[in-house]
Design a protein around this motif. Structure first.
Motif, PDB file in Angstrom:
ATOM      1  N   GLY A 153       0.812  -1.220   0.000  1.00 46.98           N
ATOM      2  CA  GLY A 153       0.000   0.000   0.000  1.00 46.98           C
ATOM      3  C   GLY A 153       0.842   1.266   0.000  1.00 46.98           C
ATOM      4  N   CYS A 154       0.154   2.413   0.005  1.00 51.90           N
ATOM      5  CA  CYS A 154       0.863   3.681  -0.155  1.00 51.90           C
ATOM      6  C   CYS A 154       0.042   4.824   0.443  1.00 51.90           C
ATOM      7  N   ASN A 155       0.716   5.734   1.135  1.00 54.20           N
ATOM      8  CA  ASN A 155       0.025   6.876   1.756  1.00 54.20           C
ATOM      9  C   ASN A 155      -0.098   8.067   0.819  1.00 54.20           C
ATOM     10  N   HIS A 156       0.537   7.992  -0.349  1.00 50.74           N
ATOM     11  CA  HIS A 156       0.482   9.141  -1.256  1.00 50.74           C
ATOM     12  C   HIS A 156      -0.765   9.045  -2.132  1.00 50.74           C
ATOM     13  N   ARG A 157      -1.023  10.126  -2.824  1.00 51.93           N
ATOM     14  CA  ARG A 157      -2.181  10.153  -3.717  1.00 51.93           C
ATOM     15  C   ARG A 157      -1.782  10.802  -5.030  1.00 51.93           C
ATOM     16  N   CYS A 158      -0.774  10.233  -5.679  1.00 53.17           N
ATOM     17  CA  CYS A 158      -0.334  10.780  -6.962  1.00 53.17           C
ATOM     18  C   CYS A 158      -1.528  10.758  -7.909  1.00 53.17           C
ATOM     19  N   THR A 159      -1.694  11.858  -8.649  1.00 56.58           N
ATOM     20  CA  THR A 159      -2.948  12.005  -9.383  1.00 56.58           C
ATOM     21  C   THR A 159      -3.078  11.035 -10.559  1.00 56.58           C
ATOM     22  N   PHE A 160      -1.945  10.450 -10.995  1.00 59.37           N
ATOM     23  CA  PHE A 160      -2.030   9.526 -12.139  1.00 59.37           C
ATOM     24  C   PHE A 160      -2.162   8.070 -11.707  1.00 59.37           C
ATOM     25  N   CYS A 161      -2.213   7.831 -10.397  1.00 57.26           N
ATOM     26  CA  CYS A 161      -2.079   6.463  -9.888  1.00 57.26           C
ATOM     27  C   CYS A 161      -3.305   6.023  -9.098  1.00 57.26           C
ATOM     28  N   ILE A 162      -3.675   4.767  -9.229  1.00 53.00           N
ATOM     29  CA  ILE A 162      -4.829   4.279  -8.464  1.00 53.00           C
ATOM     30  C   ILE A 162      -4.431   3.189  -7.461  1.00 53.00           C
ATOM     31  N   ILE A 163      -3.113   3.023  -7.288  1.00 50.26           N
ATOM     32  CA  ILE A 163      -2.670   1.952  -6.370  1.00 50.26           C
ATOM     33  C   ILE A 163      -3.250   2.111  -4.956  1.00 50.26           C
ATOM     34  N   PRO A 164      -3.228   3.326  -4.383  1.00 46.96           N
ATOM     35  CA  PRO A 164      -3.779   3.422  -3.019  1.00 46.96           C
ATOM     36  C   PRO A 164      -5.245   2.986  -2.939  1.00 46.96           C
ATOM     37  N   SER A 165      -6.022   3.231  -4.007  1.00 48.80           N
ATOM     38  CA  SER A 165      -7.421   2.807  -3.923  1.00 48.80           C
ATOM     39  C   SER A 165      -7.543   1.292  -4.093  1.00 48.80           C
TER      40      SER A 165
ATOM     41  N   SER B  81       8.655  -2.238  -2.697  1.00 46.68           N
ATOM     42  CA  SER B  81       7.455  -1.749  -1.984  1.00 46.68           C
ATOM     43  C   SER B  81       6.858  -0.697  -2.901  1.00 46.68           C
ATOM     44  N   GLN B  82       5.824   0.017  -2.458  1.00 45.49           N
ATOM     45  CA  GLN B  82       5.359   1.170  -3.261  1.00 45.49           C
ATOM     46  C   GLN B  82       6.216   2.387  -2.947  1.00 45.49           C
ATOM     47  N   ASP B  83       6.745   2.442  -1.732  1.00 50.20           N
ATOM     48  CA  ASP B  83       7.519   3.608  -1.294  1.00 50.20           C
ATOM     49  C   ASP B  83       8.483   3.135  -0.198  1.00 50.20           C
TER      50      ASP B  83
ATOM     51  N   VAL C 131      12.648   4.257  -4.149  1.00 52.10           N
ATOM     52  CA  VAL C 131      13.077   5.139  -3.063  1.00 52.10           C
ATOM     53  C   VAL C 131      12.760   6.577  -3.481  1.00 52.10           C
ATOM     54  N   TYR C 132      12.032   7.315  -2.661  1.00 54.67           N
ATOM     55  CA  TYR C 132      11.749   8.716  -2.984  1.00 54.67           C
ATOM     56  C   TYR C 132      12.807   9.604  -2.349  1.00 54.67           C
ATOM     57  N   PRO C 133      13.090  10.730  -2.999  1.00 51.86           N
ATOM     58  CA  PRO C 133      14.229  11.536  -2.536  1.00 51.86           C
ATOM     59  C   PRO C 133      13.942  12.385  -1.301  1.00 51.86           C
TER      60      PRO C 133
ATOM     61  N   LYS D 280       1.044  15.608  -7.715  1.00 51.94           N
ATOM     62  CA  LYS D 280       1.016  15.358  -6.251  1.00 51.94           C
ATOM     63  C   LYS D 280       2.045  14.305  -5.873  1.00 51.94           C
ATOM     64  N   ARG D 281       3.265  14.483  -6.377  1.00 54.47           N
ATOM     65  CA  ARG D 281       4.306  13.500  -6.104  1.00 54.47           C
ATOM     66  C   ARG D 281       4.879  13.670  -4.713  1.00 54.47           C
ATOM     67  N   PRO D 282       5.239  12.534  -4.079  1.00 52.28           N
ATOM     68  CA  PRO D 282       5.957  12.633  -2.806  1.00 52.28           C
ATOM     69  C   PRO D 282       7.282  13.354  -3.025  1.00 52.28           C
TER      70      PRO D 282
END
Ligand code: SF4
Length: 466
Positions: free
Chosen positions: A163-175, A207-209, A256-258, A294-296
C-alpha cells in the motif's frame, strides 16, 4: 493482574520431539501472545514441558507494567535460569531499558539466551530454533525455508510493505491496495536471512515507497536476533546490508523517494553494505508538474540532492522512470525535464507517454495533450536518456567489475550473461561475458565473476572474464 502458569502439555506422539517450558505472566494481551507462541510451538511439533527439569528450554513471557510486575517477572526469569539454565524472555519487560539505556532483562540476567519485546512470536520462534532445532517434519520440510520463489535461485524480491500513503494524481494503487502497511522488521529480516541461506546472492528490496517504511507504525521498535531494530528504512537497510555481507551477497533498493532521510542511506552504499544503486521514480522534474502530479517529495531540490549523493558515493548509479506529456505540461516544462535528465546524469531512465488510468484524479486535470504530442515528447526524452546512458556506460570500458552470472551454458566455455551492481534484473542492461581466455576459468550461474569491460553494446556491456 498476573497469571503465572506452567502451560499444559500439548500432546504429541513423536517421542524425540523437543520440549519447551512456558511461564506466562501479565495481562490478557500478554496471554494472547503466549497463546500464539504456544500454538506455533505445537504446529512445529514441539512438546510443552510440565516442569523446568523436563524442558529443553524455557520461555518466560513477562510483564513490565508496574514495579511489582517487573519484580515478579525478574524473579520468574531467575527461577527458570536456576532450575533449567536455557531461558528465552519475551513480553513487555523485554522491551524495557535498564540503566544507561541497555536492556533491563539482560542487565539483571545476562545468561538469558534471547530477549524480545511483546507481540514477537516470530522472533521468539527464531530464538527457539537456534537453540533447540525444530523437529523434522517430512511434509513441511519439503518447503524451502525461504518459501516458494518464482525468480531464479540466485536473486529474489523482498517486499517490505504494502500500500501507499500518497495520492499521486495519475495512480490508483492506493485505492486498490490501501494505505501503507509496513511488515514487521523482524519478519522482513527473517525472510532475508532465509533467502540468503537458500542461496540468494542478490536481494531486491521492493514496496510502493521504500523510503516511507515504518511511517505507519511510527517507526516502532521491533526485534531481530534478540536486539531492538527500528521499523525504519535506514535501520532496515543497515541490517540487510550486514546480513548480505555475512553471505557475500548484494542488496539493491527500489522505489526510493528523494526524502532528506534517504541521504543517510548513501554512506551505507559508500561503505559497500548495500549496492550503490538507487531506483528513484522521479516521474518529472519541473516543480509545477510534480505538484500537479502530487508526487511525494515534490518540494525537494532533487538536482542538488543527487549531486550531494554522488559526492558522498561517486559509484552511485541512479535509475528512474518519467512521464512525458502529463496534462498541462508546457514545452518549457518538458524542456526543463530534459535539462534535468542531462544535469542529473540519470544512468538508466525509462519514460512513458502519459496515458489516463481509469479512476485516476489526473483524468480531470485541464490541458490534456494530444496523443501525438505525448508520443513525440516520449521519443525526444528517450533520445536524450539514451545519449546520457551510453556516455556513462562508456566510462566503464577498461574497468574490472564484479558480475553476477545469470546465464552460463557449459560452465561459460562459450561465454555467458551477467550483471554488474549497476544493473537490476529485467529492467537494466547486462554484461555479455566473452568465453574466458583461460580454460581453468569457469562461469557458474548464481556466482560472482570478475570481468574486464572491453566494449559497450547499446545499454549493455561486454566483458572478458579474468
Ligand atoms: S505512484 Fe504515488 S500513489 Fe501511486 S504507489 Fe507510487 S507513490 Fe503511491
Amino acid at each position: 493482574m498476573t497469571d503465572d502458569t506452567l502451560a499444559p502439555v500439548a500432546a504429541t506422539a513423536t517421542p524425540p520431539a523437543p520440549t519447551i517450558g512456558f511461564v506466562s505472566l501479565g495481562c490478557p494481551k500478554a496471554l494472547t501472545d503466549s497463546e500464539l507462541i504456544l500454538t506455533q510451538l505445537s504446529a512445529e511439533g514441539y512438546r510443552t514441558a510440565k516442569s523446568y527439569q523436563g524442558a529443553d528450554l524455557v520461555i518466560v513471557n513477562t510483564c513490565g507494567f508496574i514495579d511489582d510486575a517487573v519484580k515478579e517477572s525478574l524473579d520468574a526469569i531467575g527461577e527458570a535460569l536456576a532450575e533449567n539454565g536455557k531461558v528465552i524472555v519475551t513480553g513487555c519487560l523485554g522491551a524495557k531499558a535498564g540503566e544507561g539505556g541497555g536492556n533491563l532483562v539482560q542487565q539483571v540476567h545476562p545468561k538469558v539466551l534471547a530477549v524480545t519485546g511483546p507481540h514477537a512470536t516470530q522472533e521468539v520462534m527464531d530464538a527457539v530454533h537456534s537453540h533447540v532445532p525444530k523437529p523434522h517434519d517430512p511434509f513441511v520440510d519439503l518447503v524451502p525455508a525461504a518459501g516458494i520463489k518464482l525468480t531464479p535461485k540466485h536473486y529474489a524480491y523482498l517486499k517490505i510493505s504494502e500500500g501507499c500513503n500518497h495520492r499521486c494524481t495519475f495512480c490508483i494503487i492506493p485505492s486498490l491496495r490501501g494505505d501503507l502497511v509496513s511488515r514487521p522488521v523482524g519478519d522482513v529480516l527473517k525472510e532475508a536471512r532465509a533467502l540468503f541461506e537458500g542461496g540468494v546472492k542478490e536481494l531486491l528490496v521492493v514496496s510502493q515507497d521504500t523510503s516511507a517504511y515504518g511511517v505507519d507504525v511510527k517507526y516502532r521498535t521491533g526485534f531481530w536476533d534478540g536486539k531492538p531494530v527500528k521499523t525504519r528504512m535506514l535501520d532496515l537497510v543497515a541490517a540487510l546490508g550486514e546480513l548480505a555481507r555475512q553471505h557475500g551477497a548484494w542488496v539493491r533498493l527500489h522505489y526510493v523517494y528523494p526524502y532528506p532521510h534517504v541521504d543517510e542511506v548513501i554512506p551505507l552504499m559508500a561503505q559497500g553494505l548495500v549496492l550503490p544503486y538507487l531506483d528513484v521514480p522521479f516521474q518529472h522534474a519541473h516543480p509545477d508538474v510534480l505538484r500537479r502530479m502530487k508526487r511525494p517529495a515534490s518540494g525537494e531540490r532533487n538536482l542538488e540532492r543527487i549531486q550531494a549523493w554522488r559526492q558522498a558515493c561517486p559509484e552511485l548509479v541512479i535509475r528512474s522512470t518519467f512521464i512525458a506529456g502529463f496534462p498541462g505540461e508546457t514545452e518549457e516544462e518538458f524542456a526543463y525535464l530534459l535539462d534535468f535528465l542531462q544535469e542529473a546524469q540519470i544512468d538508466r531512465a525509462g519514460c512513458f507517454a502519459y496515458s489516463p488510468v481509469n479512476g485516476a484524479a489526473a483524468n480531470e486535470l485541464p490541458g490534456a495533450l494530444p496523443d501525438a504530442v505525448r508520443e513525440e515528447r516520449r521519443a525526444r526524452f528517450m533520445a536524450v536518456a539514451e545519449a546520457v546512458s551510453v556516455q556513462r556506460l562508456r566510462r566503464r570500458i577498461g574497468a574490472t567489475m564484479q558480475v553476477l552470472v545469470d546465464r552460463a551454458p557449459a560452465l561459460g566455455r562459450k561465454g555467458g550473461v551477467g550483471r554488474t551492481y549497476a544493473d537490476a534484473p529485467e529492467i537494466d542492461g547486462t554484461v555479455r561475458l566473452l568465453p574466458p581466455a583461460k580454460a581453468s576459468t569457469v562461469l557458474r550461474v548464481g556466482e560472482f565473476a570478475k570481468a574486464r569491460i572491453v566494449a559497450t553494446e547499446g545499454h549493455d556491456l561486454v566483458g572478458e572474464p579474468v
